[in-house]
Write a protein that holds these residues in place. Structure first.
Motif, short mmCIF file in Angstrom:
data_model
loop_
_atom_site.label_atom_id
_atom_site.label_comp_id
_atom_site.label_asym_id
_atom_site.label_seq_id
_atom_site.Cartn_x
_atom_site.Cartn_y
_atom_site.Cartn_z
N ALA A 22 0.83 -1.21 0.00
CA ALA A 22 0.00 0.00 0.00
C ALA A 22 0.86 1.26 0.00
CB ALA A 22 -0.93 -0.01 1.22
N PHE A 23 1.93 1.24 0.79
CA PHE A 23 2.82 2.41 0.86
C PHE A 23 3.50 2.66 -0.48
CE2 PHE A 23 7.05 4.24 1.60
CZ PHE A 23 6.70 5.41 2.26
N GLU A 24 4.02 1.60 -1.10
CA GLU A 24 4.75 1.77 -2.36
C GLU A 24 3.84 2.19 -3.51
OE1 GLU A 24 7.54 -1.16 -3.58
OE2 GLU A 24 8.17 -1.65 -1.54
N LEU A 25 2.59 1.73 -3.50
CA LEU A 25 1.66 2.05 -4.58
C LEU A 25 0.80 3.27 -4.28
CD1 LEU A 25 0.44 -1.52 -5.64
CD2 LEU A 25 2.32 -0.16 -6.59
N ALA A 26 0.96 3.81 -3.06
CA ALA A 26 0.19 4.99 -2.64
C ALA A 26 -1.31 4.73 -2.71
CB ALA A 26 0.56 6.21 -3.48
N ILE A 27 -1.71 3.55 -2.22
CA ILE A 27 -3.13 3.21 -2.13
C ILE A 27 -3.40 2.72 -0.70
CG2 ILE A 27 -3.39 2.65 -4.57
CD1 ILE A 27 -3.06 -0.27 -3.91
N SER A 28 -4.65 2.54 -0.37
CA SER A 28 -4.99 2.11 0.99
C SER A 28 -4.75 0.62 1.17
CB SER A 28 -6.46 2.43 1.29
OG SER A 28 -7.31 1.58 0.54
N LYS A 49 -6.81 -1.36 2.52
CA LYS A 49 -8.07 -2.00 2.14
C LYS A 49 -8.11 -2.28 0.65
CE LYS A 49 -12.26 -3.50 2.77
NZ LYS A 49 -12.50 -4.78 3.50
N THR A 50 -7.60 -1.35 -0.15
CA THR A 50 -7.58 -1.55 -1.60
C THR A 50 -6.65 -2.70 -1.97
OG1 THR A 50 -8.05 0.79 -2.02
CG2 THR A 50 -7.07 -0.45 -3.83
N VAL A 51 -5.51 -2.78 -1.29
CA VAL A 51 -4.59 -3.90 -1.53
C VAL A 51 -5.28 -5.22 -1.20
CG1 VAL A 51 -2.42 -4.98 -0.84
CG2 VAL A 51 -2.53 -2.50 -1.11
N GLU A 52 -5.97 -5.26 -0.06
CA GLU A 52 -6.66 -6.48 0.35
C GLU A 52 -7.70 -6.90 -0.68
OE1 GLU A 52 -8.24 -5.51 4.15
OE2 GLU A 52 -6.33 -5.79 5.22
N THR A 53 -8.43 -5.91 -1.23
CA THR A 53 -9.45 -6.21 -2.23
C THR A 53 -8.83 -6.80 -3.48
OG1 THR A 53 -10.89 -4.44 -1.42
CG2 THR A 53 -11.27 -5.23 -3.66
N HIS A 54 -7.75 -6.17 -3.98
CA HIS A 54 -7.07 -6.69 -5.17
C HIS A 54 -6.51 -8.09 -4.90
CE1 HIS A 54 -7.42 -3.29 -7.81
NE2 HIS A 54 -6.84 -2.46 -6.96
N ARG A 55 -5.97 -8.28 -3.71
CA ARG A 55 -5.38 -9.58 -3.37
C ARG A 55 -6.45 -10.67 -3.34
NH1 ARG A 55 -0.87 -10.53 1.34
NH2 ARG A 55 -0.77 -12.80 1.21
N GLN A 56 -7.59 -10.36 -2.77
CA GLN A 56 -8.69 -11.33 -2.74
C GLN A 56 -9.18 -11.64 -4.15
OE1 GLN A 56 -11.51 -9.39 -0.19
NE2 GLN A 56 -10.32 -9.78 1.67
N GLN A 57 -9.23 -10.62 -5.00
CA GLN A 57 -9.71 -10.83 -6.37
C GLN A 57 -8.74 -11.70 -7.17
OE1 GLN A 57 -10.18 -6.76 -7.66
NE2 GLN A 57 -12.31 -6.65 -7.00
N LEU A 58 -7.44 -11.45 -7.02
CA LEU A 58 -6.49 -12.22 -7.83
C LEU A 58 -6.40 -13.67 -7.34
CD1 LEU A 58 -3.30 -12.77 -6.63
CD2 LEU A 58 -3.34 -10.28 -6.60
N THR A 59 -6.48 -13.88 -6.03
CA THR A 59 -6.44 -15.26 -5.54
C THR A 59 -7.70 -16.02 -5.94
OG1 THR A 59 -7.30 -14.54 -3.38
CG2 THR A 59 -4.91 -14.77 -3.60
N ARG A 60 -8.83 -15.31 -5.96
CA ARG A 60 -10.08 -15.95 -6.38
C ARG A 60 -10.04 -16.30 -7.87
NH1 ARG A 60 -13.28 -12.03 -5.29
NH2 ARG A 60 -13.29 -12.45 -3.07
N LYS A 61 -9.52 -15.38 -8.68
CA LYS A 61 -9.42 -15.64 -10.12
C LYS A 61 -8.54 -16.85 -10.41
CE LYS A 61 -10.02 -10.98 -12.10
NZ LYS A 61 -9.32 -9.91 -12.88
N LEU A 62 -7.41 -16.92 -9.70
CA LEU A 62 -6.44 -17.98 -9.96
C LEU A 62 -6.76 -19.26 -9.19
CD1 LEU A 62 -3.17 -15.84 -9.75
CD2 LEU A 62 -4.42 -16.51 -11.80
N ASN A 63 -7.62 -19.14 -8.19
CA ASN A 63 -7.91 -20.27 -7.29
C ASN A 63 -6.63 -20.77 -6.64
OD1 ASN A 63 -9.66 -22.05 -5.98
ND2 ASN A 63 -9.33 -23.66 -7.50
N LEU A 64 -5.77 -19.82 -6.29
CA LEU A 64 -4.51 -20.12 -5.62
C LEU A 64 -4.44 -19.26 -4.36
CD1 LEU A 64 -2.10 -19.99 -8.71
CD2 LEU A 64 -3.06 -22.04 -7.63
N TYR A 65 -4.16 -19.88 -3.22
CA TYR A 65 -4.26 -19.14 -1.98
C TYR A 65 -2.98 -19.14 -1.14
CZ TYR A 65 -9.17 -19.00 -3.18
OH TYR A 65 -10.35 -18.78 -3.84
N SER A 66 -2.03 -20.00 -1.45
CA SER A 66 -0.78 -19.99 -0.71
C SER A 66 0.27 -19.20 -1.48
CB SER A 66 -0.27 -21.41 -0.46
OG SER A 66 0.28 -21.97 -1.65
N LEU A 67 1.22 -18.63 -0.76
CA LEU A 67 2.28 -17.86 -1.41
C LEU A 67 3.10 -18.75 -2.34
CD1 LEU A 67 3.78 -15.19 -1.73
CD2 LEU A 67 5.19 -15.82 0.23
#
Length: 215
Positions: free
Chosen positions: A174-180, A182-200
């Protein structure tokens, strides 16, 4: 706030007592059970259905990695955080492959342990910063880039995925991209859901296969 039920799996009684002291200071956390044996941790997890299991690796009967695998097969809603003295990336990767949601070293600060618990409760993976970089490098040597696979991620999701594989947490991203955050969490949830991958580990392998990151 709902009570967070935790099971401690650690065969060294003194260290387990120290963990209890830290967690007992947190009003939202309840120690639902404790054991020093891997096999007992499986039956305990199935019976108690905790939110979090803090798992050692070096257990006397069944190691923590195999115990975690069996627990998550029987009770997939549980979230396992490995707490170990081992910092070898091969062991960390084995724990993640078994389904662990977090990996911390035993010399971590209490604040990092609590951060790890909060992170995995949000459905994310938490890995100690001291081992995250080595884990990514190990995964890089085990995989070869391939052509990008569907589904397609948005540019922002791709950017966040790349940063996650660098071992950065939501706050740092969030700091590096200058976003909140919460926004990072939303994008992260969306990408893991799209890929159906949840572990690092799985996300990193995907990034390698698609050429997003390379050795």
């Amino acid at each position: 706030m709902d009570t967070i039920k935790v099971i401690l799996v650690e065969d060294h009684a003194i260290f387990r007592t120290g963990l209890k002291t830290i967690l007992d200071d947190e009003p939202a956390i309840e120690i639902a059970g404790e054991t020093g044996k891997g096999l007992e941790s499986i039956s305990m997890a199935v019976a108690l259905r905790p939110d979090i299991i803090i798992m050692d690796i070096g257990l006397p009967d069944l190691d923590g990695i195999e115990s975690s695998r069996r627990i998550l097969d029987a009770a997939p809603e549980c979230r396992v955080i490995m707490l170990s003295m081992h910092n070898e990336p091969e062991i960390v990767c084995a724990a993640l492959d078994a389904g662990a949601h977090g990996y911390l070293l035993k010399d971590c600060a209490a604040e990092e342990l609590l951060e790890g618990i909060a992170t995995v409760l949000r459905g994310e993976t938490f890995i100690s910063r001291h081992v995250a970089g080595a884990v990514v490098r190990t995964l890089l040597t085990q995989s070869k880039p391939a052509s990008p696979a569907s589904p397609k991620l948005s540019p922002r999701e791709t950017q966040i995925l790349a940063m996650l594989t660098q071992g950065k947490n939501n706050k740092e991203i969030a700091f590096e991209l200058a976003i909140s955050i919460k926004t990072v969490e939303t994008h992260r949830q969306q990408l893991t859901r799209k890929l159906n991958l949840y572990s690092l580990a799985d996300l990193t392998r995907y990034a390698i296969r698609t050429g997003l990151i390379s050795p």
